[in-house]
Design a protein around this motif. Structure first.
Motif, PDB file in Angstrom:
ATOM      1  N   PHE A 382      83.189  62.897  53.711  1.00 63.42           N
ATOM      2  CA  PHE A 382      82.541  62.067  54.720  1.00 63.42           C
ATOM      3  C   PHE A 382      81.203  61.521  54.219  1.00 63.42           C
ATOM      4  O   PHE A 382      80.821  60.393  54.532  1.00 63.42           O
ATOM      5  N   PHE A 383      80.473  62.314  53.432  1.00 57.27           N
ATOM      6  CA  PHE A 383      79.226  61.819  52.832  1.00 57.27           C
ATOM      7  C   PHE A 383      79.518  60.639  51.902  1.00 57.27           C
ATOM      8  O   PHE A 383      78.781  59.636  51.883  1.00 57.27           O
ATOM      9  N   LYS A 384      80.571  60.748  51.120  1.00 53.98           N
ATOM     10  CA  LYS A 384      80.946  59.642  50.251  1.00 53.98           C
ATOM     11  C   LYS A 384      81.309  58.403  51.076  1.00 53.98           C
ATOM     12  O   LYS A 384      80.926  57.274  50.743  1.00 53.98           O
ATOM     13  N   PHE A 385      82.058  58.642  52.139  1.00 54.00           N
ATOM     14  CA  PHE A 385      82.453  57.538  53.014  1.00 54.00           C
ATOM     15  C   PHE A 385      81.219  56.841  53.602  1.00 54.00           C
ATOM     16  O   PHE A 385      81.149  55.604  53.659  1.00 54.00           O
ATOM     17  N   ALA A 386      80.237  57.605  54.046  1.00 54.42           N
ATOM     18  CA  ALA A 386      79.029  57.035  54.641  1.00 54.42           C
ATOM     19  C   ALA A 386      78.232  56.229  53.623  1.00 54.42           C
ATOM     20  O   ALA A 386      77.694  55.161  53.927  1.00 54.42           O
ATOM     21  N   LEU A 387      78.146  56.735  52.390  1.00 51.49           N
ATOM     22  CA  LEU A 387      77.425  55.995  51.349  1.00 51.49           C
ATOM     23  C   LEU A 387      78.098  54.660  51.057  1.00 51.49           C
ATOM     24  O   LEU A 387      77.423  53.629  50.902  1.00 51.49           O
ATOM     25  N   MET A 388      79.404  54.665  50.970  1.00 53.01           N
ATOM     26  CA  MET A 388      80.124  53.432  50.674  1.00 53.01           C
ATOM     27  C   MET A 388      80.029  52.450  51.847  1.00 53.01           C
ATOM     28  O   MET A 388      79.993  51.236  51.653  1.00 53.01           O
ATOM     29  N   LEU A 389      79.980  52.995  53.062  1.00 51.67           N
ATOM     30  CA  LEU A 389      79.961  52.133  54.238  1.00 51.67           C
ATOM     31  C   LEU A 389      78.580  51.532  54.492  1.00 51.67           C
ATOM     32  O   LEU A 389      78.450  50.352  54.811  1.00 51.67           O
ATOM     33  N   LEU A 390      77.531  52.340  54.330  1.00 51.52           N
ATOM     34  CA  LEU A 390      76.184  51.912  54.718  1.00 51.52           C
ATOM     35  C   LEU A 390      75.342  51.406  53.551  1.00 51.52           C
ATOM     36  O   LEU A 390      74.517  50.508  53.717  1.00 51.52           O
ATOM     37  N   LYS A 391      75.510  51.982  52.393  1.00 49.80           N
ATOM     38  CA  LYS A 391      74.638  51.675  51.256  1.00 49.80           C
ATOM     39  C   LYS A 391      75.315  50.820  50.197  1.00 49.80           C
ATOM     40  O   LYS A 391      74.765  50.639  49.107  1.00 49.80           O
ATOM     41  N   ASP A 392      76.485  50.327  50.488  1.00 50.23           N
ATOM     42  CA  ASP A 392      77.216  49.464  49.564  1.00 50.23           C
ATOM     43  C   ASP A 392      77.442  50.129  48.205  1.00 50.23           C
ATOM     44  O   ASP A 392      77.382  49.479  47.157  1.00 50.23           O
ATOM     45  N   VAL A 393      77.674  51.428  48.247  1.00 47.83           N
ATOM     46  CA  VAL A 393      78.041  52.149  47.028  1.00 47.83           C
ATOM     47  C   VAL A 393      79.554  52.031  46.851  1.00 47.83           C
ATOM     48  O   VAL A 393      80.315  52.391  47.753  1.00 47.83           O
ATOM     49  N   ASP A 394      79.985  51.510  45.723  1.00 49.17           N
ATOM     50  CA  ASP A 394      81.422  51.314  45.545  1.00 49.17           C
ATOM     51  C   ASP A 394      82.074  52.559  44.941  1.00 49.17           C
ATOM     52  O   ASP A 394      81.415  53.532  44.567  1.00 49.17           O
TER      53      ASP A 394
END
Length: 430
Positions: A382-394
């Motif tokens: 879920f932390f990975k999901f949040a980073l990709m969703l909010l911080k544009d981390v691919d």
């Protein structure tokens, strides 16, 4: 001569003027006795011209043929060249514009306001210190001290040493304090009317170096101050949106990405319109300025856009000190308007692209990259999901992070990385 045109006659036109007057005087349409009168007037114009070269050229002998009435200048047969002196060789001009006296006070209204302008410029480093959330560096302090020293030296040079020429007075002389801050504001804002200029090469060189120095100093400091102010304003405007997030609130507001806030652009436009309107009313109504409405509008737009054609400029001492403040704040407000407009247009284009994007498919792609084919996520996922969703981390960046973690793992330590190892390898070098 009666219109005062001889004050702006350039040396390159003198020879052409001489031959033109000679042709006029030789014309058969000239009435009897007018040739001698016209010759005398031509001599008067040339010998009373405001430029040094004009006075030298007027010293050439002038002859009128008594039979033909032809008006000629004596030609030595060799090309004549004139050189401009490095400094004035005559007393300073005593042609000063009238200022408004204050009863019982040693300084005029215009001088007092000009002094406040100088204090405002010197207080820029203090504003920088007050707005800075972090401590100022040595570079900041050196920059501030240099700025104060520059301002003091340039005011002294402009008002006591260097000689200037202008359409506002005849001859050459140093500037008064209101004229000095008026010229400084033109330099700082790069308006450059051209109505006040150094009269001799020495002054031109000094002013040229000062222009470069002030643009470097004020360009750096003012940009930093403006950046700090904009950051604080942005935080204040976003205060309501940065409230503490509740667990029931989704991580991302998808609808907000499709809406572009127009309030900052409207506020910037209102600020610029207010400053420009104040200028229009001042240049129209202030005694001695007397611009028409259209001239005042034209002058306001051309000045605040830093184009500064110079067709219209301040003609009174009160207009000069007003113009010094008005140019500084007006150019800043226009700069804010332009930057806000550009930012708004970029956000609008980005929102338009988002409207054309399959956001649902993009979201499903993020979920698939993190959870794969699994129907659930653990805390790490879920932390990975949040980073990709909010911080544009691919996904590739997450894989690189995981690979780095595997590289730093300690053997036999149950998937843990020692803190000392992180400090030594990932930390900055001392």
């Amino acid at each position: 001569h009666k219109l005062g045109l001889h004050h702006w006659v350039s040396p390159c036109h003198l020879s052409a003027m001489k031959h033109l007057f000679a042709l006029v005087l030789a014309s058969p349409l000239t009435w009897p006795g007018s040739r001698d009168l016209a010759a005398a007037e031509v001599v008067k114009v040339l010998r009373h011209a405001g430029h040094h070269e004009a006075r030298e050229a007027a010293a050439e002998p002038i002859h009128v043929d008594p039979e033909t009435g032809r008006f000629e200048f004596e030609d030595s047969g060799e090309p004549t060249t004139t050189t401009q002196p490095w400094t004035a060789t005559e007393p300073d001009s005593t042609d000063f514009n009238e200022e408004t006296a204050i009863p019982g006070f040693p300084y005029t209204v215009e001088q007092t306001i000009a002094g406040l302008y100088c204090l405002m410029l010197t207080s820029t480093p203090l504003i920088l210190a007050a707005l800075a959330d972090k401590g100022l560096t040595r570079a900041h302090m050196l920059e501030s001290v240099t700025l104060v020293a520059w301002l003091g030296s340039v005011v002294f040079l402009f008002t006591f040493v260097l000689k200037f020429q202008s359409v506002h007075w005849t001859g050459y002389r140093p500037l008064t304090l209101p004229e000095c801050v008026y010229l400084l504001s033109q330099i700082v804002t790069t308006v450059g009317y051209g109505d006040i200029t150094p009269a001799f090469p020495r002054g031109q060189v000094w002013v040229g170096f000062n222009v470069i120095l002030v643009l470097c100093l004020y360009g750096s400091i003012i940009c930093e101050v403006v950046g700090m102010v904009q950051e604080r304003v942005a935080k204040a405007l976003a205060g309501n949106s940065n409230q503490q997030r509740v667990p029931e609130q989704p991580l991302k507001d998808w609808a907000a990405e499709l809406v572009v806030a127009k309030a900052p652009l409207a506020k910037s436009a209102a600020s610029f319109t207010l400053v420009a309107t104040i200028g229009v009313f001042f240049w129209h109504y202030y005694p001695g300025e007397g611009k028409t409405w259209l001239q005042a509008v034209y002058m306001s737009v051309i000045t605040l856009s830093t184009v500064g054609f110079g067709a219209f400029s301040a003609t009174t001492e009160g207009g000069k000190v007003f113009g010094a403040f008005w140019m500084l704040f007006g150019v800043g407000s226009l700069g804010a308007l332009i930057s806000t407009f550009i930012q708004t247009m970029m956000e609008e284009k980005q929102a338009e692209r988002r409207r054309l994007t399959d956001v649902r498919g993009e979201f499903q792609g993020i979920v698939k990259d993190v959870a794969g084919t699994s129907g659930s996520m653990d805390k790490s996922q879920f932390f990975k999901f949040a980073l990709m969703l909010l911080k544009d981390v691919d996904h590739e960046q997450l894989q690189a992070i995981e690979s780095r973690f595997e590289q730093l793992l300690n053997k036999g330590d149950e998937r843990l990385v020692r803190r000392t190892k992180l400090v030594d390898i990932e930390g900055p070098t001392l």
